[in-house]
Motif scaffolding. Structure first.
Motif, PDB file in Angstrom:
ATOM      1  N   PHE A 196       0.439  -2.007   3.285  1.00 46.14           N
ATOM      2  CA  PHE A 196       0.469  -3.248   4.058  1.00 46.14           C
ATOM      3  C   PHE A 196       0.836  -4.435   3.172  1.00 46.14           C
ATOM      4  O   PHE A 196       1.673  -5.269   3.531  1.00 46.14           O
ATOM      5  N   GLY A 197       0.208  -4.528   1.986  1.00 51.25           N
ATOM      6  CA  GLY A 197       0.471  -5.647   1.100  1.00 51.25           C
ATOM      7  C   GLY A 197       1.912  -5.700   0.642  1.00 51.25           C
ATOM      8  O   GLY A 197       2.510  -6.782   0.559  1.00 51.25           O
ATOM      9  N   LEU A 198       2.499  -4.536   0.343  1.00 46.67           N
ATOM     10  CA  LEU A 198       3.880  -4.507  -0.094  1.00 46.67           C
ATOM     11  C   LEU A 198       4.836  -4.844   1.051  1.00 46.67           C
ATOM     12  O   LEU A 198       5.843  -5.532   0.852  1.00 46.67           O
ATOM     13  N   LEU A 199       4.536  -4.364   2.248  1.00 46.76           N
ATOM     14  CA  LEU A 199       5.358  -4.715   3.402  1.00 46.76           C
ATOM     15  C   LEU A 199       5.256  -6.206   3.719  1.00 46.76           C
ATOM     16  O   LEU A 199       6.229  -6.838   4.106  1.00 46.76           O
ATOM     17  N   LYS A 200       4.072  -6.767   3.546  1.00 49.78           N
ATOM     18  CA  LYS A 200       3.857  -8.190   3.814  1.00 49.78           C
ATOM     19  C   LYS A 200       4.742  -9.051   2.916  1.00 49.78           C
ATOM     20  O   LYS A 200       5.239 -10.110   3.338  1.00 49.78           O
ATOM     21  N   ALA A 201       4.944  -8.605   1.685  1.00 55.74           N
ATOM     22  CA  ALA A 201       5.745  -9.370   0.726  1.00 55.74           C
ATOM     23  C   ALA A 201       7.231  -9.044   0.792  1.00 55.74           C
ATOM     24  O   ALA A 201       8.037  -9.699   0.130  1.00 55.74           O
ATOM     25  N   GLU A 202       7.609  -8.043   1.569  1.00 58.41           N
ATOM     26  CA  GLU A 202       8.982  -7.559   1.610  1.00 58.41           C
ATOM     27  C   GLU A 202       9.848  -8.417   2.535  1.00 58.41           C
ATOM     28  O   GLU A 202       9.393  -8.880   3.585  1.00 58.41           O
ATOM     29  N   THR A 203      11.087  -8.622   2.140  1.00 63.30           N
ATOM     30  CA  THR A 203      12.043  -9.356   2.993  1.00 63.30           C
ATOM     31  C   THR A 203      13.325  -8.567   3.234  1.00 63.30           C
ATOM     32  O   THR A 203      13.873  -8.580   4.336  1.00 63.30           O
ATOM     33  N   ALA A 204      13.807  -7.831   2.215  1.00 65.80           N
ATOM     34  CA  ALA A 204      15.085  -7.139   2.349  1.00 65.80           C
ATOM     35  C   ALA A 204      15.014  -5.958   3.301  1.00 65.80           C
ATOM     36  O   ALA A 204      16.017  -5.596   3.932  1.00 65.80           O
ATOM     37  N   LEU A 205      13.843  -5.330   3.445  1.00 66.88           N
ATOM     38  CA  LEU A 205      13.721  -4.158   4.313  1.00 66.88           C
ATOM     39  C   LEU A 205      14.037  -4.511   5.767  1.00 66.88           C
ATOM     40  O   LEU A 205      14.514  -3.668   6.536  1.00 66.88           O
ATOM     41  N   GLN A 206      13.783  -5.760   6.133  1.00 69.69           N
ATOM     42  CA  GLN A 206      14.008  -6.174   7.512  1.00 69.69           C
ATOM     43  C   GLN A 206      15.489  -6.266   7.872  1.00 69.69           C
ATOM     44  O   GLN A 206      15.832  -6.474   9.035  1.00 69.69           O
TER      45      GLN A 206
END
Length: 620
Positions: A196-206
């Motif tokens: 969850f924490g890594l997804l929360k900080a992720e932008t390029a995956l979107q």
């Protein structure tokens, strides 16, 4: 049999207390300190790990669900390789940011007689060349500009490599090893705090619609901790590989989906082709083993001599670790014990940093895929020869070297250009020992967190899929230097990029008995994390958990980086007095280790997992 402090010992309890208390201290960098190198994955907290004691067999992996899947395979009569297959398939699902079937791996295996090195590293597509990451202006691309999209995707090797190892060392049917991951993918698993924490900080995956639909809610936020996430598409892919073997991955619908995903990226397409997947072959290499005798506190060599076995090139991990430990054993500061506070002393950190700078200078000049790059003096072990290490140790004085030069083993004259420093990311580590006398250390990766940010799906009606690697960014972006000299680790078709992965097995040199399996994720800092753990166990006599718990430290040639809030200010000040530039940052290792020892006079396996991530040790 080597005796180690048991998990209930006062020594370990004191170290764990110091681990907690040291969080109140901090080596604060001065205003003009150089920036610390970017780390592969963000820190998402720390959880004290108890250390584990097991009698017969053990699995250390980066996620509890993966470790338990491997332990279940062992209980069913499976081998260490059988368990590794099950662990990797579950990690593809529950730790997708770090490894998976869309990436590569190095597996070091011991069957009681020999050590084998199974190379499942990704390869560059046939269309890739030295200018792959050079922009139209003749300058290297920005790192994330290169990562996101199909350009960075190498031919995945994990599935083919595991199949090769299973054919030689598996005991259970191949299809059975996929059952835990398929069940979890179909029934769902709970999103962990780290994911969850890594997804929360992720932008390029979107930027990838398949990944967005799977990992995120309609409002753009990641699914919360505890949400049951199902991946029916991955279940279908794994079922096909379970039934038809690697051909189901490297040919047919899955292969076509990977090619389409990489080549049809709207802004950064790559060159992955069906022919690249069909031609991929794992390689069985000779393990790189060398003798190591740690110094005692008086600088005299003890009687015990170990044999350290690691992965040869294209990995740089074993060579760099061997050089660091070998030079330290020849340097007075390298014999210093832990301080009264249970931490490495300034004198030790100085010696370690200088030794590692020398090792990284050699790494930058010489290391690359051995099918493309000749070793110095005709063999890679020339970098570990006693006379050469003696010469390198003589370069270390009481103050920081202004420049750490590459060496010239046996008078080697190199035509290579040093590779410029650039980021390295990703990875996960697995250590396993089974009841049959087999053991392995396997480090596995998709490179950057969430890889190339491309999620492969063969059927758009099924949610989920698997992520493709961005492993080609481990090559040098610049193929030559300003004088036109080639970089050993430049991009070439079919070539495997240089790696820092360092799966390691340690043996008693006299008896040949296995002592230890260890390794870590962490980009180029893998070398430092693994070396720290080896030093903790072999030189300082710690349990694996206590060795892993020690604060992290290291240099990639630039500033000395100390794990934030783990060292007293006085340590940083003393190092600066020696001329070091010191910085602090979160160093999110993911170490796993299993060590042979004794508990109350009985033989046992002692397990350790990194408090900085979610790993555990399971078994019986």
């Amino acid at each position: 049999m080597t005796r180690f402090t048991t998990p209930s010992s006062p020594r370990l309890l004191a170290l764990l207390l110091l681990f907690s208390l040291s969080l109140i201290g901090c080596a604060i960098p001065p205003a003009d300190a150089p920036a610390a190198p970017p780390q592969p994955e963000l820190a998402t907290g720390s959880n004290t790990k108890p250390g584990w004691t097991l009698r017969r067999q053990a699995v250390a992996a980066a996620n509890p669900l993966a470790a338990e899947a491997g332990a279940a395979i062992l209980r069913a009569g499976g081998s260490a390789v059988d368990a590794a297959v099950a662990v990797q398939m579950v990690l593809t699902l529950v730790e997708p940011q770090s490894s998976g079937i869309g990436g590569g791996a190095f597996l070091l295996h011991h069957d009681g007689r020999q050590v084998q090195a199974f190379d499942g590293r990704e390869t560059a597509p046939a269309e890739a060349g030295g200018q792959l990451f050079m922009g139209a202006d003749g300058k290297p691309m920005g790192f994330m500009e290169a990562v996101v999209g199909g350009r960075s995707v190498g031919v995945p090797g994990t599935v083919a490599m595991l199949s090769l190892a299973h054919r030689q060392h598996g005991k259970l049917p191949w299809a059975k090893l996929f059952e835990p991951a398929i069940a979890l993918a179909e029934n769902g698993f709970e999103v962990s705090p780290r994911l969850f924490g890594l997804l929360k900080a992720e932008t390029a995956l979107q930027t990838d619609p398949v990944a967005t639909a799977y990992f995120f809610q309609p409002d753009g936020q990641p699914h919360p901790v505890g949400h049951r996430l199902k991946n029916p598409e991955l279940a279908a892919v794994l079922r096909s590989i379970a039934i038809d073997g690697p051909n189901a991955f490297y040919r047919g619908a899955v292969a076509q989906a990977m090619v389409n995903k990489a080549r049809q990226h709207p802004t950064n397409p790559g060159g992955l082709a069906l022919g690249d997947l069909e031609r991929y072959r794992p390689v069985e290499r000779n393990a790189l083993c060398h003798a190591y005798t740690p110094p005692d506190a008086k600088g005299k060599a003890p009687a015990k001599e170990w044999s350290l076995c690691g992965f040869p090139p294209p990995s740089s991990g074993a060579l760099a670790i061997g050089q660091i430990l070998g030079v330290l054993a020849r340097t007075p500061g390298g014999a210093e014990p832990l301080g009264a506070d249970g931490l490495p002393t300034p004198g030790y950190l100085h010696a370690y940093t200088e030794a590692s700078r020398l090792a990284f200078a050699d790494r930058a000049l010489y290391l690359g895929d051995p099918d493309f790059v000749a070793p110095p003096a005709g063999r890679w072990t020339s970098l570990l020869d006693a006379r050469y290490l003696d010469e390198r140790a003589q370069l270390i004085g009481p103050a920081h070297m202004p420049q750490a030069p590459a060496g010239a083993p046996q008078g080697t004259v190199s035509a290579w250009a040093p590779m410029p420093e650039q980021p390295e990311y990703g990875t996960s580590h697995i250590s396993i020992v089974d009841a049959f006398g087999n053991a392995l250390a396997m480090t596995t990766t998709i490179e950057s967190g969430f890889g190339s940010r491309l999620m492969v799906s063969t059927d758009p009606s099924r949610p989920g899929g698997f992520l493709l690697n961005n492993e080609l960014t481990d090559f040098s972006f610049s193929p030559t230097d300003a004088q036109g000299r080639p970089v050993a680790n430049r991009v070439e078709p079919g070539k495997r990029p240089r790696s820092s992965m360092a799966p390691t097995l340690v043996f008693d040199k006299a008896s040949g008995q296995l002592l230890m399996s260890t390794g870590s994720p962490g980009g180029a800092f893998i070398i430092h994390y693994t070396a720290k753990t080896l030093l903790g166990v072999l030189q300082w006599g710690l349990t694996p958990q206590a060795a892993i718990d020690l604060p992290n430290f290291g240099s990639l040639g630039g500033p000395l980086v100390l794990e934030a809030e783990r060292f007293p200010q006085a340590t940083a000040d003393a190092l600066r007095e020696r001329g070091h530039k010191v910085n602090g940052t979160a160093l999110t290792s993911g170490l796993q280790a299993i060590v042979r020892g004794e508990v109350r006079g009985q033989p046992a396996w002692l397990g350790g997992a990194d408090p900085r991530r979610e790993g555990v040790v399971a078994g019986e």
